[in-house]
Scaffold this active site. Sequence first.
Site, PDB file in Angstrom:
ATOM      1  N   THR A  11      -0.314 -13.671   6.334  1.00 60.51           N
ATOM      2  CA  THR A  11      -1.564 -13.996   5.651  1.00 60.51           C
ATOM      3  C   THR A  11      -1.922 -12.990   4.561  1.00 60.51           C
ATOM      4  OG1 THR A  11      -2.812 -12.822   7.373  1.00 60.51           O
ATOM      5  CG2 THR A  11      -2.494 -15.200   7.661  1.00 60.51           C
ATOM      6  N   GLY A  12      -1.232 -11.860   4.519  1.00 66.13           N
ATOM      7  CA  GLY A  12      -1.479 -10.875   3.474  1.00 66.13           C
ATOM      8  C   GLY A  12      -0.806 -11.265   2.171  1.00 66.13           C
ATOM      9  N   ARG A  13      -1.081 -10.514   1.120  1.00 61.44           N
ATOM     10  CA  ARG A  13      -0.525 -10.842  -0.199  1.00 61.44           C
ATOM     11  C   ARG A  13       0.998 -10.829  -0.192  1.00 61.44           C
ATOM     12  NH1 ARG A  13      -4.094  -7.951  -5.009  1.00 61.44           N
ATOM     13  NH2 ARG A  13      -6.033  -9.117  -4.646  1.00 61.44           N
ATOM     14  N   MET A  14       1.579  -9.757   0.334  1.00 65.41           N
ATOM     15  CA  MET A  14       3.035  -9.678   0.350  1.00 65.41           C
ATOM     16  C   MET A  14       3.609 -10.709   1.301  1.00 65.41           C
ATOM     17  SD  MET A  14       5.647  -8.345  -1.044  1.00 65.41           S
ATOM     18  CE  MET A  14       4.988  -6.907  -1.904  1.00 65.41           C
ATOM     19  N   GLY A  75       8.539  -4.323   5.125  1.00 64.02           N
ATOM     20  CA  GLY A  75       7.918  -4.061   3.837  1.00 64.02           C
ATOM     21  C   GLY A  75       6.562  -3.412   3.989  1.00 64.02           C
ATOM     22  N   HIS A 132      -3.326   1.308  -6.640  1.00 65.61           N
ATOM     23  CA  HIS A 132      -3.141  -0.051  -6.135  1.00 65.61           C
ATOM     24  C   HIS A 132      -4.482  -0.767  -6.127  1.00 65.61           C
ATOM     25  CE1 HIS A 132       0.734   1.506  -4.738  1.00 65.61           C
ATOM     26  NE2 HIS A 132       1.113   0.256  -4.566  1.00 65.61           N
ATOM     27  N   LYS A 136      -5.822  -2.739  -0.803  1.00 67.30           N
ATOM     28  CA  LYS A 136      -4.781  -1.986  -0.078  1.00 67.30           C
ATOM     29  C   LYS A 136      -5.458  -0.922   0.776  1.00 67.30           C
ATOM     30  CE  LYS A 136      -0.453   0.593  -0.648  1.00 67.30           C
ATOM     31  NZ  LYS A 136       0.287  -0.228   0.332  1.00 67.30           N
ATOM     32  N   THR A 143       5.587   3.957  -1.426  1.00 64.66           N
ATOM     33  CA  THR A 143       6.417   4.352  -2.569  1.00 64.66           C
ATOM     34  C   THR A 143       6.183   5.809  -2.927  1.00 64.66           C
ATOM     35  OG1 THR A 143       6.360   2.098  -3.446  1.00 64.66           O
ATOM     36  CG2 THR A 143       6.975   3.843  -4.975  1.00 64.66           C
TER      37      THR A 143
END
EC number: 1.17.1.8
Length: 277
Positions: A11-14, A75, A132, A136, A143
């Site tokens: 359900t998250g963006r990624m 991820g 970001h 987030k 990263t």
Amino acid sequence: MTTTVAVVGATGRMGQLISQIVEASDEFELVASLDSKGELSDMLGADIAVDVTLPAVSQGVVEYAVAHGMNVLVGTSGWTGERITELERRITGNLAVGVVIIPNFSVGSVLATSFAQMAARFYDSIEIVEAHGASKIDSPSGTAVRTAELMSQARGSRGPVQAPHTDQRARGQQVASIPVHSLRMQGVVAKQDVVFGGNGEVLTISHDTLAPSAYEAGILLALRATRTARGVVVGLDRLIDMDGSRERATQTAPTGAASGPVDDGGPSGQAATVTSA
């Protein structure tokens, strides 16, 4: 034959982006979509699991998948060097499973981190500024953490960077001795600047993610690698031909040998710059 995929954190963006890519691909089939609080047993039966949850949840997802013999693509941010080492110890001797951890799916971001790693040996004053979107939750980003850790490794005998006044909160969080400053604001997808200070000069290695399309090529590459992975693999750089050695091997192959597809186009949805002032 398609590879079936279960996405945890769908359900998250990624998670939504990865689900869309899986559904649009002829190589993969989406068979389970779970949110971060879903029943992990719902992902059983899929060939591979994708974890794009939250740092507090991710480790449990990975451990559950590995315990049930599933390969996992991770991820989620928060996988520090210590956590990865612990995971490696857990699955040592289990030759049947693999975990692929990707702090950033953008090819441009991976290249920028590689450039920063090269430069770290030549400068003692180094700081990272990453930004970001406001949604987030965690900081610093995965990263930024990986960039700092790789630069610290590259410095070797040079030791920690020069980071004065780090007792002040405004000086950022130290990761592997390198100050990291995190911005969370509207209008930003993802951006990272690694700033190197030298005698009479400043070098900045900057990468901007302008649209989610920047992640698509890396996501597909990571999904393909997860199918056959064994052990723990960290970073998109482990999956791409960073130094051109694979391409050179192909070019020197005997006449008639099969060669892989060549993409002459640059990565979409991103921009990278290296500046010196």
